[in-house]
Design an enzyme around this catalytic site. Structure first.
Site, PDB file in Angstrom:
ATOM      1  N   ASP A  41       0.857  -1.186   0.000  1.00 35.71           N
ATOM      2  CA  ASP A  41       0.000   0.000   0.000  1.00 35.71           C
ATOM      3  C   ASP A  41       0.893   1.236   0.000  1.00 35.71           C
ATOM      4  OD1 ASP A  41      -2.586   1.104  -0.044  1.00 35.71           O
ATOM      5  OD2 ASP A  41      -2.430   1.643   2.061  1.00 35.71           O
ATOM      6  N   TYR A  51       1.267   5.668  -0.382  1.00 32.38           N
ATOM      7  CA  TYR A  51       0.791   6.866   0.334  1.00 32.38           C
ATOM      8  C   TYR A  51       1.012   8.027  -0.620  1.00 32.38           C
ATOM      9  CZ  TYR A  51       0.448   9.880   4.580  1.00 32.38           C
ATOM     10  OH  TYR A  51       0.079  10.790   5.544  1.00 32.38           O
ATOM     11  N   HIS A  65      -3.902  14.163   0.717  1.00 30.74           N
ATOM     12  CA  HIS A  65      -4.148  13.329   1.897  1.00 30.74           C
ATOM     13  C   HIS A  65      -2.984  13.427   2.879  1.00 30.74           C
ATOM     14  CE1 HIS A  65      -5.309   9.955   4.404  1.00 30.74           C
ATOM     15  NE2 HIS A  65      -4.159   9.345   4.143  1.00 30.74           N
ATOM     16  N   ARG A 113       1.196  17.180  13.212  1.00 32.23           N
ATOM     17  CA  ARG A 113       2.468  17.903  13.261  1.00 32.23           C
ATOM     18  C   ARG A 113       2.201  19.381  13.001  1.00 32.23           C
ATOM     19  NH1 ARG A 113       3.977  13.356  10.356  1.00 32.23           N
ATOM     20  NH2 ARG A 113       3.678  14.364   8.334  1.00 32.23           N
ATOM     21  N   GLU A 134     -10.554   3.914   3.769  1.00 29.28           N
ATOM     22  CA  GLU A 134      -9.651   4.665   2.911  1.00 29.28           C
ATOM     23  C   GLU A 134     -10.058   4.419   1.465  1.00 29.28           C
ATOM     24  OE1 GLU A 134      -5.643   5.145   5.610  1.00 29.28           O
ATOM     25  OE2 GLU A 134      -5.564   3.805   3.886  1.00 29.28           O
ATOM     26  N   GLU A 177      -9.425   4.120  -2.083  1.00 28.53           N
ATOM     27  CA  GLU A 177      -8.236   3.853  -2.880  1.00 28.53           C
ATOM     28  C   GLU A 177      -8.593   3.096  -4.155  1.00 28.53           C
ATOM     29  OE1 GLU A 177      -4.803   2.224  -0.951  1.00 28.53           O
ATOM     30  OE2 GLU A 177      -5.439   2.851   1.060  1.00 28.53           O
ATOM     31  N   ASP A 207      -8.862   0.237   2.190  1.00 26.77           N
ATOM     32  CA  ASP A 207      -7.893  -0.223   3.182  1.00 26.77           C
ATOM     33  C   ASP A 207      -8.372   0.221   4.560  1.00 26.77           C
ATOM     34  OD1 ASP A 207      -5.568  -1.514   3.977  1.00 26.77           O
ATOM     35  OD2 ASP A 207      -4.397   0.325   3.938  1.00 26.77           O
ATOM     36  N   ARG A 246      -7.544   3.856  13.345  1.00 33.69           N
ATOM     37  CA  ARG A 246      -6.706   5.041  13.524  1.00 33.69           C
ATOM     38  C   ARG A 246      -6.072   5.113  14.913  1.00 33.69           C
ATOM     39  NH1 ARG A 246      -5.687   6.443   8.359  1.00 33.69           N
ATOM     40  NH2 ARG A 246      -7.585   6.937   7.201  1.00 33.69           N
ATOM     41  N   GLN A 257      -3.356   2.513  15.212  1.00 31.54           N
ATOM     42  CA  GLN A 257      -2.239   2.934  14.371  1.00 31.54           C
ATOM     43  C   GLN A 257      -1.420   4.043  15.025  1.00 31.54           C
ATOM     44  OE1 GLN A 257      -3.348   3.949  10.375  1.00 31.54           O
ATOM     45  NE2 GLN A 257      -1.323   4.702   9.812  1.00 31.54           N
ATOM     46  N   TYR A 267       2.550   2.909  15.226  1.00 33.29           N
ATOM     47  CA  TYR A 267       3.241   3.101  13.948  1.00 33.29           C
ATOM     48  C   TYR A 267       4.685   3.570  14.075  1.00 33.29           C
ATOM     49  CZ  TYR A 267       3.081   8.238  13.639  1.00 33.29           C
ATOM     50  OH  TYR A 267       3.282   9.586  13.829  1.00 33.29           O
ATOM     51  N   LYS A 322      -3.836  -2.177  10.258  1.00 26.31           N
ATOM     52  CA  LYS A 322      -4.150  -2.350   8.835  1.00 26.31           C
ATOM     53  C   LYS A 322      -4.333  -3.813   8.437  1.00 26.31           C
ATOM     54  CE  LYS A 322      -3.361   1.968   7.215  1.00 26.31           C
ATOM     55  NZ  LYS A 322      -4.198   2.713   6.271  1.00 26.31           N
ATOM     56  N   THR A 336      -8.715  -5.740   4.115  1.00 26.43           N
ATOM     57  CA  THR A 336      -8.603  -4.835   2.971  1.00 26.43           C
ATOM     58  C   THR A 336      -9.582  -5.348   1.921  1.00 26.43           C
ATOM     59  OG1 THR A 336      -6.258  -4.400   3.412  1.00 26.43           O
ATOM     60  CG2 THR A 336      -7.076  -3.888   1.201  1.00 26.43           C
ATOM     61  N   THR A 360      -4.774   6.385   0.203  1.00 24.69           N
ATOM     62  CA  THR A 360      -5.987   7.203   0.204  1.00 24.69           C
ATOM     63  C   THR A 360      -5.893   8.312  -0.840  1.00 24.69           C
ATOM     64  OG1 THR A 360      -6.218   6.790   2.565  1.00 24.69           O
ATOM     65  CG2 THR A 360      -7.512   8.596   1.640  1.00 24.69           C
ATOM     66  N   GLU A 420      -9.993  12.669   7.768  1.00 25.59           N
ATOM     67  CA  GLU A 420      -9.940  14.007   7.185  1.00 25.59           C
ATOM     68  C   GLU A 420     -11.306  14.686   7.212  1.00 25.59           C
ATOM     69  OE1 GLU A 420      -7.373  13.808   3.355  1.00 25.59           O
ATOM     70  OE2 GLU A 420      -8.012  11.756   3.820  1.00 25.59           O
TER      71      GLU A 420
END
Length: 446
Positions: free
Chosen positions: A144, A146, A151, A160, A217, A219, A251, A255, A258, A262, A271, A275, A382, A396
């Site tokens: 997968d 990114y 996104h 961040r 997600e 995709e 996917d 959250r 994760q 992660y 994850k 899927t 995504t 989002e």
């Protein structure tokens, strides 16, 4: 990979079928599409290869038995009765293309062979609503990516400093991770809410329990049609010749699990639980008329990531001078709240927004010498667009729960038990559609 004028005429927008359900301008499975899948029925319980056309499925094995479909060798006919598409895919692009050309001619409005032979039609056609669809592939590996800048920016801004939303490596290479192929499931398969470690705000240690922030997600994914040997990278110039086709992909993501797990190695249990992919594989030939320019890439990618470039060759063709490698695929996510009568559209975006193309993803995946195999699945990541309504995840859309969605069936920050998510995707031509069908899943309690 571009089609000749002869092939483009074969799937011209003006060409219609005697199978009238295929001619509706919003039918996903037009004569211009002809996607491949695996199906069975009560009368034919063994899964086999089929092609979707209108409201029907064309049984390729039955068509071959009737002498109306030829393969490059009679010895290859057995692949049409296999439980997955891998054997058929391994026959190569010329075979995939030949089969679609023959079907396009047989089902064209002016061709009487099947049109005027009802007994023969009954042998080779089955209504989709009378068939059982199966996972179309044996998937050796699943990756997968990114690859949506919108996104990545949206998510990075939440966790961040927005000025540092994209990490320095993001615009230099397609970021990805190796997922879990064993938990790829067919559209319609229920999804069990995962459990795992959750680090709650203000808590010193994690707790164990059901995911509280379950997400989808939106995709797509491409499927490897020709593998590469270990130690032999695939260049951007060659990459599309290694791709069989595309499916929709959800996917599912936990959250909160994760967020805790992660660092430092990326997603794991958040994850691995499911899927979902759509059942029909749309070929790149069918998507060819819908090529569009990919987003401008700045800084200019390294040589091996430039379209038309041989891996590692400096001075190769630059991205801005390359042919279009994106596709105008409209994408939509719908949420059916538990107990509600109708789903609601919660996201509308487009494949063309992806910053990194499929060719670049495959070139980067193999530049280390990594080998791929027929049936490998490569998710796009995504796909979000430039507006809030084009965001491809609830993370989002709800701003991580800060602004819940207002739906007729209630508010939603994340997916609740009993909710169902449906993804749809299509290319809209003049009077016809090349669609992917649906990618659906309902969430069950942990």
């Amino acid at each position: 990979m571009s089609m000749t004028h002869e092939l483009q005429a074969t799937w011209a927008a003006s060409r219609k079928s005697w199978l009238e359900s295929a001619n509706h301008p919003t039918c996903d499975f037009s004569l211009q599409n002809l996607p491949f899948g695996i199906f069975s029925s009560v009368s034919q319980p063994e899964p086999r290869v089929g092609v979707a056309l209108g409201e029907m499925i064309v049984d390729l094995a039955a068509l071959h038995d009737a002498g109306l479909l030829t393969l490059s060798s009679a010895a290859h006919a057995g692949v049409l009765r296999q439980r997955v598409l891998n054997g058929f895919i391994a026959l190569g692009r010329e075979t995939w293309r030949s089969v679609r050309i023959q079907l396009s001619a047989l089902f064209a409005r002016e061709t009487a062979t099947l049109r005027d032979a009802p007994a023969l039609r009954d042998q080779v056609l089955l209504r989709q609503d009378q068939a059982t669809l199966h996972l179309p592939l044996d998937i050796p590996g699943y990756t997968d990516f990114y690859s949506s800048k919108e996104h990545a920016t949206n998510v990075g801004s939440m966790f961040r400093d927005p000025a540092q939303a994209l990490l320095p490596n993001w615009t230099e290479m397609p970021i990805g991770y190796n997922g879990r192929a064993s938990s790829v499931v067919l559209s319609g398969t229920p999804v069990r809410r995962p459990q795992g470690q959750l680090k709650l705000p203000g808590s010193e240690r994690p707790v164990f329990g059901p995911c509280r922030k379950l997400d989808f997600e939106l995709e797509t994914a491409f499927i490897i049609g020709r593998g590469n040997a270990l130690g032999e990278p695939v260049s951007c110039a060659e990459a599309e010749d290694h791709i069989f086709g595309m499916v929709l992909l959800n996917d599912w993501s936990a959250r909160d699990i994760q967020q805790w797990e992660y660092v430092p190695l990326g997603p794991f249990n958040a994850k691995t639980f499911a899927t979902t992919i759509s059942p029909w594989v749309v070929t790149l030939d069918a998507l060819e008329p819908f090529r569009v320019a990919q987003p401008l890439q700045s800084p200019e990618p390294l040589a091996y990531l430039r379209h038309g470039a041989a891996a590692g060759v400096e001075g190769a063709e630059r991205t801005e001078g390359a042919p279009a490698h994106a596709f105008d695929i409209a994408l939509e996510a719908r949420l059916l709240p538990a107990g509600a009568a109708q789903p609601e559209v919660i996201s509308q975006t487009n494949f063309r927004y992806l910053y990194w193309t499929m060719a670049q993803q495959l070139a980067h995946h193999t530049v280390s010498g990594c080998n791929t195999r027929v049936g490998d699945l490569m998710g796009s990541g995504t796909i979000s667009g430039p507006t809030p309504a084009s965001s491809g995840s609830l993370l989002e859309l709800s701003r991580n729960g800060a602004t819940p969605l207002q739906l007729a069936g209630g508010t939603r920050s994340f997916i609740e038990d009993g909710d169902a998510i449906t993804l749809a995707g299509w290319c809209q031509g003049a009077g016809y559609r090349v669609g992917f069908g649906l990618c659906e899943g309902e969430v069950r309690p942990a």
